[in-house]
Design a protein around this motif. Structure first.
Motif, PDB file in Angstrom:
ATOM      1  N   GLU A 238       0.853  -1.180   0.000  1.00  0.00           N
ATOM      2  CA  GLU A 238       0.000   0.000   0.000  1.00  0.00           C
ATOM      3  C   GLU A 238       0.894   1.237   0.000  1.00  0.00           C
ATOM      4  OE1 GLU A 238      -4.175  -0.688   2.117  1.00  0.00           O
ATOM      5  OE2 GLU A 238      -2.519  -0.993   3.498  1.00  0.00           O
ATOM      6  N   LYS A 239       0.552   2.193  -0.852  1.00  0.00           N
ATOM      7  CA  LYS A 239       1.309   3.439  -0.915  1.00  0.00           C
ATOM      8  C   LYS A 239       0.386   4.585  -0.536  1.00  0.00           C
ATOM      9  CE  LYS A 239       4.467   4.163  -3.975  1.00  0.00           C
ATOM     10  NZ  LYS A 239       5.234   4.387  -5.228  1.00  0.00           N
ATOM     11  N   SER A 240       0.727   5.265   0.545  1.00  0.00           N
ATOM     12  CA  SER A 240      -0.113   6.366   1.016  1.00  0.00           C
ATOM     13  C   SER A 240       0.400   7.726   0.560  1.00  0.00           C
ATOM     14  CB  SER A 240      -0.199   6.341   2.546  1.00  0.00           C
ATOM     15  OG  SER A 240       1.101   6.466   3.112  1.00  0.00           O
ATOM     16  N   HIS A 241       1.633   7.776   0.058  1.00  0.00           N
ATOM     17  CA  HIS A 241       2.183   9.044  -0.410  1.00  0.00           C
ATOM     18  C   HIS A 241       3.379   8.769  -1.307  1.00  0.00           C
ATOM     19  CE1 HIS A 241       4.576   8.067   3.160  1.00  0.00           C
ATOM     20  NE2 HIS A 241       5.567   8.696   2.565  1.00  0.00           N
ATOM     21  N   GLY A 242       3.801   9.782  -2.032  1.00  0.00           N
ATOM     22  CA  GLY A 242       4.941   9.620  -2.919  1.00  0.00           C
ATOM     23  C   GLY A 242       4.973  10.720  -3.959  1.00  0.00           C
ATOM     24  N   VAL A 243       5.747  10.503  -4.994  1.00  0.00           N
ATOM     25  CA  VAL A 243       5.894  11.470  -6.080  1.00  0.00           C
ATOM     26  C   VAL A 243       5.598  10.771  -7.396  1.00  0.00           C
ATOM     27  CG1 VAL A 243       7.463  13.041  -7.286  1.00  0.00           C
ATOM     28  CG2 VAL A 243       7.633  12.769  -4.798  1.00  0.00           C
ATOM     29  N   LYS A 244       4.819  11.419  -8.246  1.00  0.00           N
ATOM     30  CA  LYS A 244       4.547  10.907  -9.572  1.00  0.00           C
ATOM     31  C   LYS A 244       5.074  11.904 -10.605  1.00  0.00           C
ATOM     32  CE  LYS A 244       2.462   6.886  -9.682  1.00  0.00           C
ATOM     33  NZ  LYS A 244       3.169   6.412  -8.509  1.00  0.00           N
ATOM     34  N   GLN A 245       5.811  11.387 -11.562  1.00  0.00           N
ATOM     35  CA  GLN A 245       6.295  12.198 -12.674  1.00  0.00           C
ATOM     36  C   GLN A 245       5.429  11.916 -13.890  1.00  0.00           C
ATOM     37  OE1 GLN A 245      10.452  10.840 -12.664  1.00  0.00           O
ATOM     38  NE2 GLN A 245      11.038  12.901 -12.006  1.00  0.00           N
ATOM     39  N   LEU A 246       4.848  12.968 -14.426  1.00  0.00           N
ATOM     40  CA  LEU A 246       3.957  12.859 -15.566  1.00  0.00           C
ATOM     41  C   LEU A 246       4.525  13.632 -16.745  1.00  0.00           C
ATOM     42  CD1 LEU A 246       0.555  13.590 -13.750  1.00  0.00           C
ATOM     43  CD2 LEU A 246       1.668  11.370 -14.051  1.00  0.00           C
ATOM     44  N   HIS A 247       4.117  13.230 -17.935  1.00  0.00           N
ATOM     45  CA  HIS A 247       4.430  13.997 -19.140  1.00  0.00           C
ATOM     46  C   HIS A 247       3.097  14.341 -19.801  1.00  0.00           C
ATOM     47  CE1 HIS A 247       6.848  15.565 -22.402  1.00  0.00           C
ATOM     48  NE2 HIS A 247       5.995  14.988 -23.239  1.00  0.00           N
ATOM     49  N   HIS A 248       2.615  15.542 -19.497  1.00  0.00           N
ATOM     50  CA  HIS A 248       1.300  15.967 -19.968  1.00  0.00           C
ATOM     51  C   HIS A 248       1.396  16.437 -21.408  1.00  0.00           C
ATOM     52  CE1 HIS A 248      -2.474  18.251 -20.166  1.00  0.00           C
ATOM     53  NE2 HIS A 248      -2.871  17.492 -19.152  1.00  0.00           N
ATOM     54  N   PRO A 249       0.417  16.093 -22.248  1.00  0.00           N
ATOM     55  CA  PRO A 249       0.495  16.471 -23.661  1.00  0.00           C
ATOM     56  C   PRO A 249       0.454  17.976 -23.908  1.00  0.00           C
ATOM     57  CG  PRO A 249      -1.646  15.485 -23.136  1.00  0.00           C
ATOM     58  CD  PRO A 249      -0.753  15.249 -21.960  1.00  0.00           C
ATOM     59  N   LEU A 250      -0.040  18.769 -22.959  1.00  0.00           N
ATOM     60  CA  LEU A 250      -0.106  20.217 -23.156  1.00  0.00           C
ATOM     61  C   LEU A 250       1.016  20.977 -22.471  1.00  0.00           C
ATOM     62  CD1 LEU A 250      -3.818  21.450 -23.003  1.00  0.00           C
ATOM     63  CD2 LEU A 250      -2.242  21.485 -24.931  1.00  0.00           C
ATOM     64  N   VAL A 251       1.321  20.638 -21.222  1.00  0.00           N
ATOM     65  CA  VAL A 251       2.266  21.441 -20.439  1.00  0.00           C
ATOM     66  C   VAL A 251       3.591  20.729 -20.214  1.00  0.00           C
ATOM     67  CG1 VAL A 251       0.416  22.729 -19.305  1.00  0.00           C
ATOM     68  CG2 VAL A 251       1.303  20.635 -18.238  1.00  0.00           C
ATOM     69  N   GLY A 252       3.737  19.519 -20.711  1.00  0.00           N
ATOM     70  CA  GLY A 252       5.010  18.819 -20.567  1.00  0.00           C
ATOM     71  C   GLY A 252       5.162  18.140 -19.220  1.00  0.00           C
ATOM     72  N   ASP A 253       6.377  18.159 -18.689  1.00  0.00           N
ATOM     73  CA  ASP A 253       6.697  17.406 -17.478  1.00  0.00           C
ATOM     74  C   ASP A 253       6.076  18.018 -16.229  1.00  0.00           C
ATOM     75  OD1 ASP A 253       8.148  15.633 -18.990  1.00  0.00           O
ATOM     76  OD2 ASP A 253      10.080  16.607 -18.604  1.00  0.00           O
ATOM     77  N   LEU A 254       5.547  17.139 -15.383  1.00  0.00           N
ATOM     78  CA  LEU A 254       4.975  17.540 -14.098  1.00  0.00           C
ATOM     79  C   LEU A 254       5.547  16.631 -13.010  1.00  0.00           C
ATOM     80  CD1 LEU A 254       1.173  17.866 -15.017  1.00  0.00           C
ATOM     81  CD2 LEU A 254       2.687  19.758 -14.383  1.00  0.00           C
ATOM     82  N   ASP A 255       6.061  17.224 -11.946  1.00  0.00           N
ATOM     83  CA  ASP A 255       6.480  16.484 -10.757  1.00  0.00           C
ATOM     84  C   ASP A 255       5.466  16.788  -9.660  1.00  0.00           C
ATOM     85  OD1 ASP A 255       8.727  15.501 -12.037  1.00  0.00           O
ATOM     86  OD2 ASP A 255      10.014  17.140 -11.359  1.00  0.00           O
ATOM     87  N   LEU A 256       4.648  15.797  -9.314  1.00  0.00           N
ATOM     88  CA  LEU A 256       3.555  16.012  -8.378  1.00  0.00           C
ATOM     89  C   LEU A 256       3.675  15.081  -7.182  1.00  0.00           C
ATOM     90  CD1 LEU A 256       0.542  16.262 -10.881  1.00  0.00           C
ATOM     91  CD2 LEU A 256       1.955  18.121  -9.953  1.00  0.00           C
TER      92      LEU A 256
END
Length: 302
Positions: A238-256
């Protein structure tokens, strides 16, 4: 208002459920196979071993039970096993807290008053209102079987306009394994896939008689080689927290950063939120997406 709480009407084969005894057997064998004698302070018996990991007699010795008793348990017969014995076996196998809970669910399943397939997952009205009030924060509610039950405008802007999908497709497992766009969205797609499979394994331990879950696992096993590979590992966590790296088609890279809050009302639902570090490029990108809302996904598609 972008929140939704519709129940997927997935087709389910009548009477088809996961085999709890087989799940218990395979889980114990997989945990035993990952340990070496030297990992638990036992002397090795030569370099040639017919089975990977610990032998049954070695595990039984560590757990303080007879070989015959442990063998029956590993064959799926956990009906009369005590919590104390399960705790000893969990310690011997070096199980995590989540794995120990999974073992307990498989060996000593709880009786449910209603069949999971017949009980509709509902999101409380106040929780939907909370989602809609979280401006600038992508958030959604996920239930059993990785079903996406409700979400807000920012979640649609970041992850896709789920309102445009059929209800049965609003499921993280189907999205991650069967929709190519999500391979592009998640920078570390493999880790996201692992997280989803681990969550489904936990569900399988708690609700082995859920035919909807069995149907989902069967569908994904047929359609995705990656899912079959990961499902065979029997990993749970089970993961209750962490960081996800996304590559959004409009704004590019997101570190959330994400936080998952499990509801304590017995609904088996979790509220998941995402946020960016203040002043970061990702925070600025979220503000841009907030101005677009769900239209961000449609613009990216065009």
């Amino acid at each position: 208002m972008e929140s939704r709480d519709e129940q997927p009407d997935a087709m389910v084969t009548a009477g088809r459920t996961l085999d709890r005894r087989a799940e218990l057997s395979e889980f114990l064998r997989s945990r035993r196979a990952r340990l070496k004698p030297e990992d638990v302070g036992l002397a090795g018996f030569g370099r040639q071993r017919r089975v990977p990991g610990l032998r049954r007699e070695e595990l039984a010795q560590l757990a303080g039970v007879s070989v015959a008793y442990y063998t029956r348990l590993e064959q799926g017969n956990g009906r009369n096993v005590s919590a104390e014995v399960l705790a000893s076996i969990a310690r011997a196998l070096r199980l995590t807290e989540a794995e120990h809970a999974h073992l307990t669910h498989l060996a000593k399943p709880k009786a449910h008053k209603k069949k999971p397939a017949a009980r509709q997952q509902q999101v409380r009205g106040a929780l939907r209102q909370l989602l809609d009030s979280m401006d600038g924060v992508p958030a959604y509610v996920v239930g059993r079987r990785a079903e996406i039950l409700a979400w807000n405008r920012m979640a649609a802007a970041v992850f896709g306009d789920w309102a445009q999908l059929p209800p049965a497709e609003r499921n993280w497992a189907r999205l991650v394994f069967l929709h190519p766009d999500y391979r592009e969205l998640f920078v570390d797609w493999e880790q996201k896939a692992i997280d989803i499979v681990c969550a489904l394994r936990m569900d399988a331990g708690c609700y082995p008689d859920d035919p909807r879950l069995s149907a989902l696992v069967g569908e994904l096993s047929v359609k995705s080689e990656e899912f079959r590979r990961l499902w065979a590992t029997h990993d749970v966590k089970e993961k209750s927290h962490g960081v996800k790296q996304l590559h959004h088609p409009l704004v590019g890279d997101l570190d959330l950063n994400f936080e998952s809050f499990r509801m304590t009302d017995g609904s088996d639902q979790s509220l998941v939120t995402y946020h960016a570090e203040p002043g970061s490029p990702s925070a600025e990108s979220l503000r841009l997406l907030a101005s677009w809302g769900a239209d961000a996904t449609r613009a990216a598609t065009r």
